[in-house]
Design a protein around this motif. Structure first.
Motif, PDB file in Angstrom:
ATOM      1  N   UNK A   1      13.447 -70.711  73.296  1.00  9.45           N
ATOM      2  CA  UNK A   1      12.790 -70.619  74.596  1.00  9.45           C
ATOM      3  C   UNK A   1      11.294 -70.856  74.440  1.00  9.45           C
ATOM      4  N   UNK A   2      10.634 -71.239  75.526  1.00 12.46           N
ATOM      5  CA  UNK A   2       9.185 -71.407  75.477  1.00 12.46           C
ATOM      6  C   UNK A   2       8.493 -70.104  75.094  1.00 12.46           C
ATOM      7  N   UNK A   3       9.063 -68.994  75.517  1.00 15.91           N
ATOM      8  CA  UNK A   3       8.460 -67.691  75.218  1.00 15.91           C
ATOM      9  C   UNK A   3       8.497 -67.385  73.719  1.00 15.91           C
ATOM     10  N   UNK A   4       9.590 -67.749  73.063  1.00 20.38           N
ATOM     11  CA  UNK A   4       9.754 -67.447  71.645  1.00 20.38           C
ATOM     12  C   UNK A   4       9.211 -68.542  70.727  1.00 20.38           C
ATOM     13  N   UNK A   5       8.795 -69.658  71.312  1.00 23.61           N
ATOM     14  CA  UNK A   5       8.364 -70.809  70.516  1.00 23.61           C
ATOM     15  C   UNK A   5       7.164 -70.507  69.626  1.00 23.61           C
ATOM     16  N   UNK A   6       6.088 -69.901  70.111  1.00 24.45           N
ATOM     17  CA  UNK A   6       4.915 -69.706  69.243  1.00 24.45           C
ATOM     18  C   UNK A   6       5.224 -68.914  67.984  1.00 24.45           C
TER      19      UNK A   6
ATOM     20  N   UNK B   1      -0.986 -76.747  69.063  1.00 24.85           N
ATOM     21  CA  UNK B   1      -1.992 -77.502  68.309  1.00 24.85           C
ATOM     22  C   UNK B   1      -3.318 -76.757  68.199  1.00 24.85           C
ATOM     23  N   UNK B   2      -3.551 -75.763  69.048  1.00 19.15           N
ATOM     24  CA  UNK B   2      -4.781 -74.974  68.931  1.00 19.15           C
ATOM     25  C   UNK B   2      -4.836 -74.252  67.600  1.00 19.15           C
ATOM     26  N   UNK B   3      -3.673 -73.817  67.111  1.00 17.63           N
ATOM     27  CA  UNK B   3      -3.601 -73.144  65.820  1.00 17.63           C
ATOM     28  C   UNK B   3      -3.214 -74.090  64.692  1.00 17.63           C
ATOM     29  N   UNK B   4      -2.555 -75.182  65.037  1.00 16.53           N
ATOM     30  CA  UNK B   4      -2.084 -76.124  64.010  1.00 16.53           C
ATOM     31  C   UNK B   4      -2.349 -77.552  64.498  1.00 16.53           C
ATOM     32  N   UNK B   5      -3.578 -78.051  64.301  1.00 14.38           N
ATOM     33  CA  UNK B   5      -3.937 -79.386  64.802  1.00 14.38           C
ATOM     34  C   UNK B   5      -3.120 -80.514  64.186  1.00 14.38           C
ATOM     35  N   UNK B   6      -2.423 -80.234  63.071  1.00 15.63           N
ATOM     36  CA  UNK B   6      -1.653 -81.282  62.418  1.00 15.63           C
ATOM     37  C   UNK B   6      -0.351 -81.629  63.110  1.00 15.63           C
ATOM     38  N   UNK B   7       0.069 -80.836  64.083  1.00 17.20           N
ATOM     39  CA  UNK B   7       1.285 -81.152  64.827  1.00 17.20           C
ATOM     40  C   UNK B   7       1.058 -82.435  65.618  1.00 17.20           C
ATOM     41  N   UNK B   8       2.006 -83.377  65.503  1.00 14.72           N
ATOM     42  CA  UNK B   8       1.751 -84.698  66.082  1.00 14.72           C
ATOM     43  C   UNK B   8       2.970 -85.350  66.722  1.00 14.72           C
ATOM     44  N   UNK B   9       4.079 -84.616  66.854  1.00 12.79           N
ATOM     45  CA  UNK B   9       5.333 -85.262  67.243  1.00 12.79           C
ATOM     46  C   UNK B   9       5.945 -84.638  68.487  1.00 12.79           C
ATOM     47  N   UNK B  10       6.297 -85.504  69.432  1.00 15.45           N
ATOM     48  CA  UNK B  10       7.104 -85.135  70.587  1.00 15.45           C
ATOM     49  C   UNK B  10       8.341 -86.024  70.576  1.00 15.45           C
ATOM     50  N   UNK B  11       9.472 -85.454  70.167  1.00 19.47           N
ATOM     51  CA  UNK B  11      10.735 -86.188  70.126  1.00 19.47           C
ATOM     52  C   UNK B  11      11.445 -85.937  71.452  1.00 19.47           C
ATOM     53  N   UNK B  12      11.319 -86.895  72.362  1.00 19.51           N
ATOM     54  CA  UNK B  12      11.891 -86.700  73.701  1.00 19.51           C
ATOM     55  C   UNK B  12      12.066 -88.048  74.368  1.00 19.51           C
TER      56      UNK B  12
END
Length: 234
Positions: A140-145, A190-201
C-alpha cells in the motif's frame, strides 16, 4: 511468430513510444521497452532479439528458466514481473537481472540472501497496489516508505524504483491518475534516496498515459507478440 509481423509490431510500438515521449517533451530513449514474453516460445524471443529488443519480462518461473537456458547464447536482460512465492526466490535471485514485483520485506530478504555473490546486485522495484484492489499484489502507499527504507539496507539488492498495474481504464484521464500517484510516490521516496530512477508502468493499452506521467519502463506483450496463449500448467 511470422518475422514480418513481428518486425511490423515492433516498429509500430517504437513509433508510439517516440510520439508519446515527444508529446510529453521527453527524449524517446528515456523510455525502455520491456517485451513481456510470458507464454511465448523461445523462438519468438530469439526473433525479437534479432530485431533489436534486449529486455524481456517473464511471469511464470519454470517457463522463464527454460527460456533463459535455451537463449543463453544471447546477451539478454531478464526481468521477473510476476507474483513471487517464497519457495521460488532462490532461482529468481540466481537467474534474473531485475525483479519488478517485490511487495513485502520477507521476499526482499530472501532475494538478498540468495543472490549469488559473484553476480551484480539484483535490480529491484517495489510493486505498489496503486488502485487499492483486493485482488492485486502490491504494498500500500501507506506502507511503502517503510518497505523502501528496509529494502535499501539489504545487501546484493539495488532498489531502483516502483512498479504498478493499475485498475483497467479506457479514458486517458482515468489512466493517468494512478500513474501520477505512482510518480508522486517515487518523488517522495527520492527525497531520502535520490538514486531511485525507475517507474515501471504502462502496458499495451495505456502506455501513452504512462509515458505522459514519467514511465521509464513500459511492459508490452500483446502489441509485440500478439494475443497470448493460455499460461503453462503448474
Amino acid at each position: 511468430m511470422d518475422a514480418d509481423t513481428l518486425r511490423h509490431n515492433i516498429d509500430r510500438l517504437l513509433e508510439r513510444v517516440r510520439l508519446s515521449a515527444e508529446k510529453s517533451q521527453r527524449e524517446p530513449d528515456t523510455v525502455r521497452v520491456l517485451a513481456v514474453s510470458k507464454t511465448r516460445p523461445a523462438t519468438d524471443v530469439r526473433s525479437a532479439a534479432a530485431l533489436g529488443l534486449r529486455e524481456f519480462g517473464e511471469n511464470y518461473l519454470q517457463e522463464a528458466l527454460d527460456k533463459i537456458e535455451t537463449l543463453a547464447d544471447l546477451d539478454l536482460c531478464w526481468h521477473f514481473i510476476g507474483p513471487i512465492q517464497s519457495n521460488k526466490t532462490r532461482p529468481i535471485a540466481s537467474h534474473f537481472h531485475w525483479v519488478h514485483s517485490v511487495d513485502r520485506l520477507k521476499i526482499a530478504r530472501r532475494l538478498s540472501e540468495q543472490r549469488p555473490e559473484e553476480l551484480p546486485d539484483l535490480q529491484v522495484c517495489l510493486q505498489v497496489n496503486i488502485s487499492g484492489e483486493a485482488s492485486k499484489s502490491g504494498v500500500s502507499l501507506e506502507d511503502l516508505p517503510a518497505l523502501a527504507r528496509a529494502v535499501t539496507q539489504l545487501p546484493r539488492l539495488r532498489l531502483r524504483g516502483l512498479m504498478a498495474i493499475p485498475a483497467a481504464a479506457t479514458e486517458p484521464a482515468q489512466q493517468r491518475q494512478p500513474f501520477a500517484a505512482l510518480r508522486q510516490a517515487l518523488a517522495e521516496l527520492q527525497r531520502d534516496d535520490p538514486g531511485l530512477d525507475t517507474l515501471s508502468m504502462g502496458m499495451s493499452g495505456d502506455l501513452e498515459a504512462a509515458i505522459a506521467e514519467g514511465a521509464t519502463i513500459i511492459r508490452v506483450g500483446t502489441d509485440i507478440f500478439g494475443p497470448r496463449s493460455a499460461p503453462p500448467g503448474g
